[in-house]
Enzyme design. Structure first.
Site, short mmCIF file in Angstrom:
data_model
loop_
_atom_site.label_atom_id
_atom_site.label_comp_id
_atom_site.label_asym_id
_atom_site.label_seq_id
_atom_site.Cartn_x
_atom_site.Cartn_y
_atom_site.Cartn_z
CG LEU A 276 -4.21 3.03 -1.66
CD1 LEU A 276 -4.64 3.32 -3.23
CD2 LEU A 276 -4.73 1.72 -0.85
CD GLU B 142 0.73 -32.61 -1.05
OE1 GLU B 142 1.46 -31.80 0.78
OE2 GLU B 142 1.80 -32.63 -1.19
CG HIS C 265 -10.76 -4.77 -0.83
ND1 HIS C 265 -10.67 -3.64 -1.25
CD2 HIS C 265 -8.85 -4.57 -0.28
CE1 HIS C 265 -8.77 -3.16 -1.37
NE2 HIS C 265 -8.27 -3.43 -0.40
CD GLU D 134 -7.89 -5.78 -5.84
OE1 GLU D 134 -8.72 -5.83 -6.06
OE2 GLU D 134 -7.57 -6.56 -6.08
N GLY E 129 0.68 -1.22 0.04
CA GLY E 129 -0.06 0.08 0.07
C GLY E 129 0.32 0.89 -0.07
CE LYS E 130 6.68 -0.15 -1.53
NZ LYS E 130 5.72 -0.72 -1.53
#
Length: 503
Positions: free
Chosen positions: A119, A338, A258, A286, A116-117
């Site tokens: 933003l 797995e 979001h 997001e 988010g820099k």
């Protein structure tokens, strides 16, 4: 019109010279060279005749006002608070003069990609009544020496002109990916990047710096360690704001933001999704919300359900499903592998398995999605050993049921080796506290091997007791390709209870 006349005259002159018997070849070559130079200079200079001068100032850096506010950015409360405080210095000028505070000249936003820099820079443009310009570090990189430095000068001149024109007393310049021009200067060689950086340093804290209007430079980078020390010192970038990966509460807040415009089913609990997405950035969260909506649309569902978010988390984490079709025997081997991870994970960290999946995604033929239960940033030896056991369990399962390992364990072993080395480097092994530069590499290798061999043996003894779980679960996986965590836990508990009764 002038260009058309010019282009018409030149061929006419050449034809006339040719008619007179003059050799026009040198003129043609010379004209071609001039045209090539003109083309290159115009291309580098953004289409301007001068090439080195960037005349089109108003469109190069100006960005339209956005509607992004700090309230639209989930989490990052500490980073937002620190950034707001820096911006407040542009708003409350009288107050900072009262306390004799030197105005902050630069704010560096540093952190992993997607946190988010950029933003935050958009939110900063709305937070204060300042002129605002934005540019990327790559815009200052050119093949011609001096172009980048000139663009820096023009940008600072442009922001001052814009502020004065709008009657504003301050301006904000945002440079994204500043490491492109702000990298460490090495040796005596003068590069184009160095001249651009020198000009930026001069504009931020030079002899001719003008405080009216006051300019705040904001910059963002993913690689703070690559930046030159002259750029990071006080008086240049005074504030270094770390924009880190969000914690659980921040992840839930980001998901809430979001999903505000999305129809969610009642079985969607954002807190659970936030818990399952440890290590996700804001951009990834997001994407999870967006991909979940896409899956719901594919199913023609009226609302986005829990399973759609589960698919979305898998896609963002592992990639899209692929068309690789394994043989029946290979599928069974992958299922056993797995299941070994899943059983070990549940035994050492109850409740940690979210689901076991056999369908290929990205480079993986199958995978176990684990629920981290809680965000952890500090690990003891016991916690690391448990995680190593989970990593080794896939290969151990193959040994138990197939008598040997496969190449599918390569990534597991890399992770296990890394954690075993972390135990040694952190002074938690029998070697005690060691200086890795001084200790013999053979001793470290022997200690790591000893740790892994002991844990391999523990893993074998642990998994041999759960043959019934293997056989039941592998049948479900081969048929349905997905084994949900709750069902798997019930199966494991039931098998454990039966074993205790038999004893």
């Amino acid at each position: 019109m002038g260009k058309e006349i010019f282009y018409g005259i030149i061929p006419g002159i050449l034809i006339f010279l040719l008619f007179l018997g003059v050799n026009i070849a040198p003129f043609v070559v010379f004209g071609a060279v001039l045209a090539g130079i003109y083309f290159l200079m115009a291309r580098q200079g953004g289409g301007n005749m001068g090439g080195l001068a960037t005349r089109n100032k108003s469109s190069r850096h100006t960005v339209p006002k956005t509607n992004v506010t700090f309230a639209d950015i989930g989490g990052q409360e500490r980073a937002k608070k620190e950034l707001k405080e820096s911006l407040d210095f542009l708003i409350h000028k009288d107050k900072i003069e009262q306390y004799g505070i030197r105005p902050i000249k630069g704010v560096l936003l540093a952190g992993p990609p997607g946190t988010g820099k950029t933003l935050m820079a958009k939110a900063a443009a709305n937070y204060t009544n300042s002129a605002f310009l934005a540019a990327s570090g790559s815009q200052f990189v050119e093949m011609y020496v001096g172009v980048g430095a000139q663009r820096i000068r023009e940008m600072f001149k442009e922001i001052r002109t814009m502020a004065e024109k709008n009657g504003q007393s301050s301006g904000i310049i945002f440079i994204d990916e500043i490491d492109v021009i702000g990298g460490k200067r090495e040796g005596q060689q003068q590069r184009e990047y160095d001249q651009t950086l020198n000009q930026l340093l001069t504009e931020m804290d030079g002899i001719a710096t003008n405080d009216k209007p006051r300019i705040l430079v904001m910059a963002a980078t993913n690689r703070k360690d690559m930046l030159d020390s002259a750029l990071l010192r006080p008086g240049r970038f005074d504030r270094h704001v770390t924009v880190d990966l969000p914690d659980k509460a921040a992840r839930q807040q980001i998901l809430t933001i979001h999903t505000e415009n999305k129809p969610l089913a009642d079985n969607v609990i954002l807190e659970q999704i936030a818990q399952e997405t440890f290590g996700f950035s804001g951009a990834q969260l997001e994407s999870v919300a967006n991909e979940a909506a896409i899956y719901a649309m594919r199913d023609n569902a009226s609302k986005i359900e829990r399973k759609h978010f589960s698919y979305a988390v898998d896609k963002v984490m592992m990639g899209e499903k692929v068309d690789r079709e394994a043989t029946g025997e290979e599928k069974r081997r992958v299922a056993m592998h797995e299941l070994g991870h899943a059983i070990a994970s549940e035994l050492v960290r109850p409740g940690s398995v979210s689901q076991v999946t056999l369908s290929p995604r990205g480079q993986a033929l199958g995978y176990v999605r684990q629920n981290p239960m809680e965000d952890r940033y500090l690990y003891t030896r016991d916690a690391l050993e448990k995680q190593i056991i989970v990593c080794l369990a896939g290969a151990v399962s193959e040994e138990i049921y197939y008598g040997g390992r496969s190449t599918g364990s390569k990534n597991d072993f890399e992770q296990a080796l890394g954690m075993a080395q972390e135990i040694v480097q952190s002074g938690m092994s029998s070697l005690g506290i060691v200086n890795m530069k001084l200790v013999d590499n053979n001793r470290v290798h022997e200690e790591v091997n000893r740790l892994l061999e002991n844990l391999l043996e523990q893993t074998r003894e642990m998994l041999k007791k759960y043959d019934h779980v293997y056989q039941t679960s592998v049948s479900i996986l081969l048929e349905q390709e997905v084994l949900h965590g709750d069902f798997f836990r019930d199966l494991l508990k039931q098998d454990t209870a039966n074993a205790e009764l038999a004893m």
